[in-house]
Write a protein that holds these residues in place. Sequence first.
Motif, PDB file in Angstrom:
ATOM      1  N   UNK A 674       0.867  -1.185   0.000  1.00 20.72           N
ATOM      2  CA  UNK A 674       0.000   0.000   0.000  1.00 20.72           C
ATOM      3  C   UNK A 674       0.895   1.223   0.000  1.00 20.72           C
ATOM      4  N   UNK A 675       0.673   2.120  -0.939  1.00 20.16           N
ATOM      5  CA  UNK A 675       1.454   3.360  -1.010  1.00 20.16           C
ATOM      6  C   UNK A 675       0.518   4.503  -0.603  1.00 20.16           C
ATOM      7  N   UNK A 676       0.897   5.221   0.445  1.00 22.13           N
ATOM      8  CA  UNK A 676       0.043   6.285   0.978  1.00 22.13           C
ATOM      9  C   UNK A 676       0.854   7.568   1.090  1.00 22.13           C
ATOM     10  N   UNK A 677       0.360   8.616   0.473  1.00 17.33           N
ATOM     11  CA  UNK A 677       1.038   9.913   0.508  1.00 17.33           C
ATOM     12  C   UNK A 677       0.167  10.920   1.245  1.00 17.33           C
ATOM     13  N   UNK A 678       0.749  11.646   2.168  1.00 14.34           N
ATOM     14  CA  UNK A 678       0.030  12.679   2.909  1.00 14.34           C
ATOM     15  C   UNK A 678       0.886  13.935   2.962  1.00 14.34           C
ATOM     16  N   UNK A 679       0.264  15.039   3.360  1.00 11.11           N
ATOM     17  CA  UNK A 679       0.948  16.328   3.389  1.00 11.11           C
ATOM     18  C   UNK A 679       1.179  16.765   4.828  1.00 11.11           C
ATOM     19  N   UNK A 680       2.435  17.007   5.156  1.00 10.61           N
ATOM     20  CA  UNK A 680       2.789  17.569   6.456  1.00 10.61           C
ATOM     21  C   UNK A 680       2.523  19.073   6.396  1.00 10.61           C
ATOM     22  N   UNK A 681       1.908  19.612   7.430  1.00 18.43           N
ATOM     23  CA  UNK A 681       1.527  21.029   7.474  1.00 18.43           C
ATOM     24  C   UNK A 681       2.766  21.900   7.387  1.00 18.43           C
ATOM     25  N   UNK A 682       2.698  22.986   6.577  1.00 14.42           N
ATOM     26  CA  UNK A 682       3.871  23.827   6.344  1.00 14.42           C
ATOM     27  C   UNK A 682       3.897  25.067   7.210  1.00 14.42           C
ATOM     28  N   UNK A 683       2.847  25.245   8.064  1.00 10.92           N
ATOM     29  CA  UNK A 683       2.845  26.414   8.933  1.00 10.92           C
ATOM     30  C   UNK A 683       3.953  26.346   9.964  1.00 10.92           C
ATOM     31  N   UNK A 684       4.492  27.510  10.378  1.00 12.66           N
ATOM     32  CA  UNK A 684       5.558  27.525  11.389  1.00 12.66           C
ATOM     33  C   UNK A 684       5.102  26.827  12.663  1.00 12.66           C
ATOM     34  N   UNK A 685       6.043  26.177  13.354  1.00 16.24           N
ATOM     35  CA  UNK A 685       5.774  25.545  14.635  1.00 16.24           C
ATOM     36  C   UNK A 685       5.893  26.602  15.717  1.00 16.24           C
ATOM     37  N   UNK A 686       4.923  26.622  16.643  1.00 15.08           N
ATOM     38  CA  UNK A 686       4.868  27.643  17.684  1.00 15.08           C
ATOM     39  C   UNK A 686       5.048  26.981  19.045  1.00 15.08           C
ATOM     40  N   UNK A 687       5.999  27.507  19.845  1.00 17.17           N
ATOM     41  CA  UNK A 687       6.160  27.092  21.244  1.00 17.17           C
ATOM     42  C   UNK A 687       6.213  28.361  22.094  1.00 17.17           C
ATOM     43  N   UNK A 688       6.054  28.192  23.402  1.00 22.14           N
ATOM     44  CA  UNK A 688       6.073  29.372  24.275  1.00 22.14           C
ATOM     45  C   UNK A 688       6.521  28.974  25.667  1.00 22.14           C
ATOM     46  N   UNK A 689       6.980  29.981  26.398  1.00 23.20           N
ATOM     47  CA  UNK A 689       7.385  29.814  27.800  1.00 23.20           C
ATOM     48  C   UNK A 689       6.753  30.935  28.621  1.00 23.20           C
ATOM     49  N   UNK A 690       6.307  30.616  29.829  1.00 21.56           N
ATOM     50  CA  UNK A 690       6.304  29.278  30.438  1.00 21.56           C
ATOM     51  C   UNK A 690       5.284  28.389  29.736  1.00 21.56           C
ATOM     52  N   UNK A 691       5.658  27.120  29.539  1.00 22.89           N
ATOM     53  CA  UNK A 691       4.838  26.259  28.699  1.00 22.89           C
ATOM     54  C   UNK A 691       3.558  25.818  29.396  1.00 22.89           C
ATOM     55  N   UNK A 692       3.613  25.567  30.705  1.00 25.05           N
ATOM     56  CA  UNK A 692       2.476  24.985  31.395  1.00 25.05           C
ATOM     57  C   UNK A 692       1.703  25.979  32.248  1.00 25.05           C
ATOM     58  N   UNK A 693       2.275  27.157  32.497  1.00 28.82           N
ATOM     59  CA  UNK A 693       1.627  28.079  33.410  1.00 28.82           C
ATOM     60  C   UNK A 693       1.530  29.465  32.798  1.00 28.82           C
ATOM     61  N   UNK A 694       0.802  29.538  31.656  1.00 35.39           N
ATOM     62  CA  UNK A 694       0.529  30.845  31.069  1.00 35.39           C
ATOM     63  C   UNK A 694      -0.583  31.483  31.895  1.00 35.39           C
ATOM     64  N   UNK A 695      -0.262  32.657  32.462  1.00 37.10           N
ATOM     65  CA  UNK A 695      -1.173  33.298  33.401  1.00 37.10           C
ATOM     66  C   UNK A 695      -1.569  34.661  32.861  1.00 37.10           C
ATOM     67  N   UNK A 696      -2.850  34.991  33.030  1.00 36.43           N
ATOM     68  CA  UNK A 696      -3.325  36.296  32.591  1.00 36.43           C
ATOM     69  C   UNK A 696      -2.553  37.403  33.286  1.00 36.43           C
ATOM     70  N   UNK A 697      -2.214  38.438  32.476  1.00 34.42           N
ATOM     71  CA  UNK A 697      -1.502  39.636  32.951  1.00 34.42           C
ATOM     72  C   UNK A 697      -0.023  39.396  33.235  1.00 34.42           C
ATOM     73  N   UNK A 698       0.494  38.227  32.849  1.00 35.41           N
ATOM     74  CA  UNK A 698       1.928  37.954  32.934  1.00 35.41           C
ATOM     75  C   UNK A 698       2.453  37.710  31.533  1.00 35.41           C
ATOM     76  N   UNK A 699       3.659  38.253  31.188  1.00 36.00           N
ATOM     77  CA  UNK A 699       4.169  38.147  29.811  1.00 36.00           C
ATOM     78  C   UNK A 699       4.488  36.706  29.429  1.00 36.00           C
ATOM     79  N   UNK A 700       4.324  36.422  28.111  1.00 37.24           N
ATOM     80  CA  UNK A 700       4.614  35.113  27.533  1.00 37.24           C
ATOM     81  C   UNK A 700       5.582  35.311  26.377  1.00 37.24           C
ATOM     82  N   UNK A 701       6.625  34.486  26.315  1.00 39.33           N
ATOM     83  CA  UNK A 701       7.576  34.528  25.205  1.00 39.33           C
ATOM     84  C   UNK A 701       7.224  33.430  24.216  1.00 39.33           C
TER      85      UNK A 701
END
Length: 959
Positions: A674-701
Amino acid sequence: MARVRRVLLSAGAAFVVVAATAQPVHAQAPLVNLSPTKWAWTDSGNPSTSYLNQSGDMPVGTSLDAAGKAHTRRSYFTFDLTGFKGQAIHVAGLTSTETSVTDCTATAPVEIWRTSAIKDNTAWNRAPQEIERIAEASLGTAYGSCPSGLWFELAEAVGVAVARGDKTLTIELRVAAVAESDQRLGRTVRQPRLAVGANHLAVASELKLQYPEGTCGTVAKHPTAGSSPTFSAKVTDGDVGDPKTLIFAVWDVDHPDQRREFMGGTYGGGVYQASTDLSGYADGTLIAWSARGFDYTDYGPWAKACYLTVDKTPPAHEPGVASKQYPAGTVGTGGPGVLGRFRFDAGGNPDVAAFAWRDTLGRYGTVKANRSGGAVLEYTPDTARTMSLYVVAVDAAGNRGPEKEYQFTVRATSPYGSVDMAGVGLPSTINLTATASETTVMSYQLPESAEVKLPVTGGKASGSITFNQTGSAEITLRAYKGTKLLGQNKLWTVVSDQPVVESVEFDLFANQVEGKTGSFTFKPRRSGVVAYQYVIGGRTAQVDAAADGSAVLPYTADTPGFISMQVSSVSADGTVSQATQHYFSIVPVRPSVYVWNLTDSPRTDGVGILQRIEFGSQLPDLTGFVYRYDGGPETSLSSNGNSYAYLDVTPTHAGDTTVIVQAVRADGSRSPETRYTFQVFSGPVVTWTPADEVIANFPVTVTFRAALPGATQFRYTLPYGDQELTVPVGADGTATVTYTPLSPGLDTLLVRSVAADGTESEQRYQYIYVRDDRVTVYAPWNEYNPTGGVGIPGTVGFYSQFAPNIVEFRYHVEDGPVVAVPPTPDSTTTYTDITPTHSGLNTLYVQQVLAGGGLSQVTEYRFLVGTATNVVSAQYLPSTWGGGVGVEGTFDFTAGADGVVAFGYQFDYDETKTVEAVNGHATVKWTPSEGGSHTLAVTGRRADGSTTDRTWQYLLVQY
């Protein structure tokens, strides 16, 4: 004398109009225009001359001839009313037009009179006799146009004439006597018409007693009835489609003023029934009754009265009941389907006219009594069980005596059976089993067919039975001892002509692999089958049948999946049978490939993001798969005894990615790939810090990483804004930006990369979950309504979005000490009790210590504390079982406000008692006299007479 209607004229009116009748016009009754059947006019100047049915205009009033001689004239008209017999008249307008007027400025009082009939020799000196004046009008320019159109409303006069039974109505048109000699008032009119709007009356007929059954009756000869007779009558109406009903009336012949009326109801056919209560009348009272129709516009005439005599005395004794076939008791006799004769006896009571019966199963009926007061009920039980007949004697008035229960037992003798169904027109086999050991013959019988008897051997019998049509079939089964019927039963079976479809290779229990060859065998369930139509895989075809009606269809499984085959037989006469559905599964020879997350919206896959690929196969003896991912080397992957295996990969580029896979079986053989072709998404990958504790009114990088090579710029849109911003791509293919979330919730960030040549990536929608580090407070108090009181604890809940990753909650009320509360494990809410120290407005301050040691923002919770008294008892805690009957309890009251000098208290809504307060405190004792739920209400009282909030407690005393 009929009421005279005065004509009212308005200036410029084209017609003279009289006031309408009080009755409404029937909406479905169009006006009928009548022309006179006979007319005449008389002349005082020629008193013996008859002017009968002459053409031309009709003269009214006095005028001069050429010689100056005065002539006073009156006109007469006869109208045929026979067409309105049995109708109510709503409108009757006499219409005409003045053709000449001597002097329009002079007011002419014109009258309409009802008169005797026009005769062939009618003349001035032999004029019809005036009976009553029925309308009048004032004519001339002072009252409208002149000459004028005329309309005289004669509904009352016409209605009375019809009701009187008059076949005709003759009227006279003249000038009033006081002005008739005035020569200025002479005029002529066109021959008038009578426009009539009428409604056929609803007429009641066929009056009779429905219950007890009886005729209408006369004073001399009539039926009797008990307290609740049912009357019946039929209503008819000449106006088709009119809604209608019947109204009934009853009255004591000696007291007609006590008449009462009531409505009837219908089951259709124009027949209405109604019941009423006659229990207030003494036995022997002669009652008259009648009925009249009503079509919701007019009431019809009352029908001729009917009569009955009230008889409320029922038979005094239970009837006798006996049966030879089914004697009373618990010993079974007879059998289902075996007729029994039950004899009813009135015990010599000559008033008994019938017997009413019902059985255990709800069946019921009535049998008439013979002259000797007896009757026979022929009754056939249809089930084996202990049965009861409930029998009452009924007199001619419908009064029922006491009920007799006759209990008997029906023996279990019915045969039962089953059918081995062959179909329609083909011999099926019926198998019968006897219940009674003495059974020698059993039979079956189809509706409208002869009974077929079968010999019994060992309590069983079987035979051939042929059904002629599909559907549900009722078969009557009987058991005999010789020729004596022992019992009867019903057997229901479903007759189907769906053909039999069989296959050794293809059914639900044998999953075959794609490419398997085999066959289907079709067998008929209807006589005369010459072919079979079948549908499989969306294709329709036909195969001819052999001489025995069967057919064999070779088949190669070229389509994998769950397959449905539909097969119908075709008879020589063109009859197509019911369809048989046959199902089977074909296993695909090639493995399946499924890539996770490709259908997520928005897309969550991308370069550098772990991605799962699932291989699957239902091939027998599967051991695993071999695959090549994105041009890489062939690699083996075990299925570990499953029909699937997972492959986790991390894409290194966007766009087309191909995976090639084969299933591997235990013998080492491989499936086609079986030959299966799919497309990997080309949009930029987004990460941020702090990763687990994004809090309102505190800056996020936030970090963007390009998925396409050659990217020079990121174009992005931050939450809370619609302006697209840009940031250059660094040498490592990334860039960072910082933003501050404004509120808790889900922030959406949009980003795409752009190369120097303008090539753009797909746009990524990135969700960032923003949490609130403030504690949410749940409390029994609020800042709008005072609640509780000083010293009365309340349970407060602290909710955290960071649970369980918190160390503790810290709170204080007003300027009180800080209290630390550990979080409740495995819960987002922690509860603690807080006891207010003063009434009025309070403020609670609370924050949480996060896992990293940081403190959250402070939550301020404002609340109003009431003035309720704090009540404490060691023996009887609120809403908690304790103490017991006779166990004394001590209750301490502590004021929830300053200035309390006494407490009013009340146990179980008894009399309110008072106890003095010392420094805002008091103690009372209470000993319950019974277990269960009790209440205590306490109110503090100040010296000025004002009171505090009330405290309610529910006390549960042990039994």
